[in-house]
Write a protein that holds these residues in place. Sequence first.
Motif, PDB file in Angstrom:
ATOM      1  N   UNK A 109       0.725 -11.790 -15.802  1.00  0.00           N
ATOM      2  CA  UNK A 109       1.337 -10.511 -16.186  1.00  0.00           C
ATOM      3  C   UNK A 109       0.729  -9.376 -15.373  1.00  0.00           C
ATOM      4  N   UNK A 110      -0.598  -9.378 -15.207  1.00  0.00           N
ATOM      5  CA  UNK A 110      -1.268  -8.346 -14.423  1.00  0.00           C
ATOM      6  C   UNK A 110      -0.745  -8.352 -12.984  1.00  0.00           C
ATOM      7  N   UNK A 111      -0.605  -9.537 -12.404  1.00  0.00           N
ATOM      8  CA  UNK A 111      -0.117  -9.654 -11.034  1.00  0.00           C
ATOM      9  C   UNK A 111       1.312  -9.131 -10.912  1.00  0.00           C
ATOM     10  N   UNK A 112       2.147  -9.419 -11.910  1.00  0.00           N
ATOM     11  CA  UNK A 112       3.529  -8.938 -11.891  1.00  0.00           C
ATOM     12  C   UNK A 112       3.603  -7.419 -12.010  1.00  0.00           C
ATOM     13  N   UNK A 113       2.743  -6.846 -12.848  1.00  0.00           N
ATOM     14  CA  UNK A 113       2.739  -5.398 -13.056  1.00  0.00           C
ATOM     15  C   UNK A 113       2.157  -4.684 -11.846  1.00  0.00           C
ATOM     16  N   UNK A 114       1.043  -5.164 -11.335  1.00  0.00           N
ATOM     17  CA  UNK A 114       0.364  -4.512 -10.212  1.00  0.00           C
ATOM     18  C   UNK A 114       0.982  -4.850  -8.860  1.00  0.00           C
ATOM     19  N   UNK A 115       1.706  -5.953  -8.799  1.00  0.00           N
ATOM     20  CA  UNK A 115       2.305  -6.349  -7.530  1.00  0.00           C
ATOM     21  C   UNK A 115       1.252  -6.816  -6.545  1.00  0.00           C
ATOM     22  N   UNK A 116       1.522  -6.635  -5.301  1.00  0.00           N
ATOM     23  CA  UNK A 116       0.600  -7.062  -4.241  1.00  0.00           C
ATOM     24  C   UNK A 116      -0.136  -5.869  -3.658  1.00  0.00           C
ATOM     25  N   UNK A 117      -0.862  -5.163  -4.512  1.00  0.00           N
ATOM     26  CA  UNK A 117      -1.646  -4.024  -4.027  1.00  0.00           C
ATOM     27  C   UNK A 117      -2.681  -4.512  -3.031  1.00  0.00           C
ATOM     28  N   UNK A 118      -2.879  -3.746  -1.989  1.00  0.00           N
ATOM     29  CA  UNK A 118      -3.870  -4.084  -0.973  1.00  0.00           C
ATOM     30  C   UNK A 118      -5.258  -3.913  -1.571  1.00  0.00           C
ATOM     31  N   UNK A 119      -6.043  -4.953  -1.502  1.00  0.00           N
ATOM     32  CA  UNK A 119      -7.424  -4.897  -1.972  1.00  0.00           C
ATOM     33  C   UNK A 119      -8.268  -4.349  -0.831  1.00  0.00           C
ATOM     34  N   UNK A 120      -9.045  -3.306  -1.087  1.00  0.00           N
ATOM     35  CA  UNK A 120      -9.872  -2.730  -0.013  1.00  0.00           C
ATOM     36  C   UNK A 120     -10.784  -3.790   0.604  1.00  0.00           C
ATOM     37  N   UNK A 121     -10.963  -3.720   1.895  1.00  0.00           N
ATOM     38  CA  UNK A 121     -11.777  -4.678   2.613  1.00  0.00           C
ATOM     39  C   UNK A 121     -13.176  -4.106   2.839  1.00  0.00           C
TER      40      UNK A 121
END
Length: 144
Positions: A109-121
């Motif tokens: 559910x979290x992944x669906x809500x947040x989508x594919x946000x770029x995680x800072x590197x």
Amino acid sequence: MKHYCIQQTDLHHWDDISKLIADSIPNAVISSLGVKCGHIYYKKIVRNKYSCCFIALDEQDKIVGVIIGTVNCHEAKIMSPKNKLKLLISANIRLFSPAFLKWVLKGIVYKLVKGNEKIPDFYNSELIAIAVDSGFKGTSLAYD
């Protein structure tokens, strides 16, 4: 006053470390998957060059406290297919427990809500676990 020995872990400590963490943090997902699964998981994280683990031993060399941390938690948690298979085998039937399935569903559910946000590197640190044996809580173990 009780005396404690603080040291880094040895190979034979990992089952005791995993059991102590599972007893101290029973609602953690890795704790619900069993001691052997925790053993593999925590040991893998600590093998990373950016991670560390210290244990506190009482006079009888029983582990009474543990702290595990990493500076680069993303790299420390990446597992090879071989290690993932070991985790799955060690978790066995526990993978179908209601607590674990709830955790998986929350993640989906979290992944669906947040989508594919770029995680800072960048490097980030994480305190993976800190646990104290229930018999030693309130004894100022952390201050020694």
